[in-house]
Design a protein around this motif. Structure first.
Motif, PDB file in Angstrom:
ATOM      1  N   PHE A   1       0.839  -1.195   0.000  1.00 39.47           N
ATOM      2  CA  PHE A   1       0.000   0.000   0.000  1.00 39.47           C
ATOM      3  C   PHE A   1       0.873   1.243   0.000  1.00 39.47           C
ATOM      4  O   PHE A   1       1.886   1.292   0.695  1.00 39.47           O
ATOM      5  N   ASP A   2       0.474   2.235  -0.771  1.00 41.84           N
ATOM      6  CA  ASP A   2       1.093   3.561  -0.781  1.00 41.84           C
ATOM      7  C   ASP A   2       0.019   4.505  -0.260  1.00 41.84           C
ATOM      8  O   ASP A   2      -0.956   4.796  -0.945  1.00 41.84           O
ATOM      9  N   LEU A   3       0.188   4.938   0.986  1.00 46.09           N
ATOM     10  CA  LEU A   3      -0.814   5.765   1.642  1.00 46.09           C
ATOM     11  C   LEU A   3      -0.200   7.095   2.036  1.00 46.09           C
ATOM     12  O   LEU A   3       0.989   7.179   2.328  1.00 46.09           O
ATOM     13  N   GLY A   4      -1.004   8.122   2.069  1.00 50.18           N
ATOM     14  CA  GLY A   4      -0.522   9.421   2.500  1.00 50.18           C
ATOM     15  C   GLY A   4      -1.630  10.271   3.077  1.00 50.18           C
ATOM     16  O   GLY A   4      -2.757  10.253   2.589  1.00 50.18           O
ATOM     17  N   TYR A   5      -1.288  10.978   4.140  1.00 52.02           N
ATOM     18  CA  TYR A   5      -2.215  11.936   4.748  1.00 52.02           C
ATOM     19  C   TYR A   5      -1.367  13.027   5.376  1.00 52.02           C
ATOM     20  O   TYR A   5      -0.788  12.847   6.427  1.00 52.02           O
ATOM     21  N   ARG A   6      -1.274  14.127   4.655  1.00 54.82           N
ATOM     22  CA  ARG A   6      -0.508  15.265   5.167  1.00 54.82           C
ATOM     23  C   ARG A   6      -1.427  16.463   5.293  1.00 54.82           C
ATOM     24  O   ARG A   6      -2.265  16.707   4.427  1.00 54.82           O
ATOM     25  N   THR A   7      -1.262  17.159   6.360  1.00 59.08           N
ATOM     26  CA  THR A   7      -2.048  18.368   6.585  1.00 59.08           C
ATOM     27  C   THR A   7      -1.089  19.540   6.641  1.00 59.08           C
ATOM     28  O   THR A   7       0.080  19.395   6.976  1.00 59.08           O
ATOM     29  N   GLY A   8      -1.610  20.701   6.308  1.00 63.19           N
ATOM     30  CA  GLY A   8      -0.758  21.881   6.354  1.00 63.19           C
ATOM     31  C   GLY A   8      -1.596  23.137   6.309  1.00 63.19           C
ATOM     32  O   GLY A   8      -2.749  23.133   5.871  1.00 63.19           O
ATOM     33  N   ASP A   9      -1.014  24.211   6.778  1.00 64.45           N
ATOM     34  CA  ASP A   9      -1.720  25.491   6.813  1.00 64.45           C
ATOM     35  C   ASP A   9      -2.025  26.007   5.414  1.00 64.45           C
ATOM     36  O   ASP A   9      -3.083  26.571   5.173  1.00 64.45           O
ATOM     37  N   PHE A  10      -1.121  25.819   4.492  1.00 69.03           N
ATOM     38  CA  PHE A  10      -1.275  26.422   3.178  1.00 69.03           C
ATOM     39  C   PHE A  10      -1.807  25.450   2.129  1.00 69.03           C
ATOM     40  O   PHE A  10      -2.512  25.837   1.223  1.00 69.03           O
ATOM     41  N   ASP A  11      -1.438  24.179   2.240  1.00 68.70           N
ATOM     42  CA  ASP A  11      -1.832  23.202   1.238  1.00 68.70           C
ATOM     43  C   ASP A  11      -3.169  22.536   1.531  1.00 68.70           C
ATOM     44  O   ASP A  11      -3.736  21.891   0.663  1.00 68.70           O
TER      45      ASP A  11
ATOM     46  N   ARG B   1      -7.648   6.881  11.596  1.00 66.77           N
ATOM     47  CA  ARG B   1      -8.950   6.630  10.973  1.00 66.77           C
ATOM     48  C   ARG B   1      -8.902   6.911   9.470  1.00 66.77           C
ATOM     49  O   ARG B   1      -9.375   6.129   8.651  1.00 66.77           O
ATOM     50  N   VAL B   2      -8.318   8.042   9.089  1.00 59.25           N
ATOM     51  CA  VAL B   2      -8.228   8.411   7.673  1.00 59.25           C
ATOM     52  C   VAL B   2      -7.379   7.401   6.912  1.00 59.25           C
ATOM     53  O   VAL B   2      -7.765   6.944   5.827  1.00 59.25           O
ATOM     54  N   LEU B   3      -6.254   7.025   7.468  1.00 61.69           N
ATOM     55  CA  LEU B   3      -5.393   6.049   6.795  1.00 61.69           C
ATOM     56  C   LEU B   3      -6.088   4.690   6.673  1.00 61.69           C
ATOM     57  O   LEU B   3      -5.937   4.001   5.665  1.00 61.69           O
ATOM     58  N   GLY B   4      -6.859   4.313   7.670  1.00 62.13           N
ATOM     59  CA  GLY B   4      -7.619   3.061   7.607  1.00 62.13           C
ATOM     60  C   GLY B   4      -8.633   3.079   6.468  1.00 62.13           C
ATOM     61  O   GLY B   4      -8.786   2.086   5.743  1.00 62.13           O
ATOM     62  N   ARG B   5      -9.333   4.213   6.299  1.00 65.30           N
ATOM     63  CA  ARG B   5     -10.296   4.334   5.198  1.00 65.30           C
ATOM     64  C   ARG B   5      -9.596   4.302   3.843  1.00 65.30           C
ATOM     65  O   ARG B   5     -10.056   3.663   2.895  1.00 65.30           O
TER      66      ARG B   5
END
Length: 168
Positions: free
Chosen positions: A55-65, A152-156
């Motif tokens: 699996f190639d998973l990603g969940y990044r959060t940021g102020d601008f993106d 939770r997000v990565l699980g979905r």
């Protein structure tokens, strides 16, 4: 007849080399093992199960993106892993990454944190098999300030990306 003998020898050699690769798999993930993978001293094929893929998973959060999320599955992930390993291996040689590994409660993972503000971290998640660890997922996340809903997000994302089957 000769072609049959050659085919049998090739099959035997492939089976022997696959068995040797599986025998070299560790039961626990270590920094040394991850360094070997990331610097090319150990081939990724040793830790990839062709029947299940990666699996190639990603969940990044940021102020601008904003939130960036993805979930993909690859039956043959060797080429993308080699590209990522080249990038991380160069940074590792320049002491620009921090490597941590853990083996707790059946979870085996190493995290490579890139040094620098706003840089991502990559978590290599392994699962135990009777022949040792196999790579299950590569997850790109925030290196700091991870959101509370990350698991939770990565699980979905993982559930949506699950393939029907991989042909070995």
């Amino acid at each position: 007849m000769r072609a049959l003998v050659i085919a049998a020898l090739c099959t035997g050699a492939a089976t022997a080399s696959a068995g040797a690769a599986a025998a070299d798999r560790p039961a626990q993930v270590t920094k040394r093992f991850m360094r070997e993978l990331l610097t090319g001293q150990r081939p990724w094929a040793e830790v990839i199960d062709p029947a299940t893929g990666v699996f190639d998973l990603g969940y990044r959060t940021g102020d601008f993106d904003g939130d960036v999320r993805w979930g993909r599955h690859a039956c043959d992930a060797r080429a993308p892993l080699r590209r990522l390993a080249r990038q991380l291996g160069r940074r590792m040689n320049l002491d620009e990454v921090e490597l941590t590994c853990r083996n707790r409660g059946g979870a085996h993972a190493c995290t490579v944190d890139a040094v620098g503000e706003g840089m991502p971290a990559w978590r290599f998640e392994f699962r135990a098999t009777p022949t040792g660890l196999v790579l299950d997922a590569v997850v790109e996340v925030n290196s700091v300030y991870n959101p509370t809903d990350e698991a939770r997000v990565l699980g979905r994302l993982r559930a949506r990306a699950r393939p029907a089957t991989c042909a070995p």
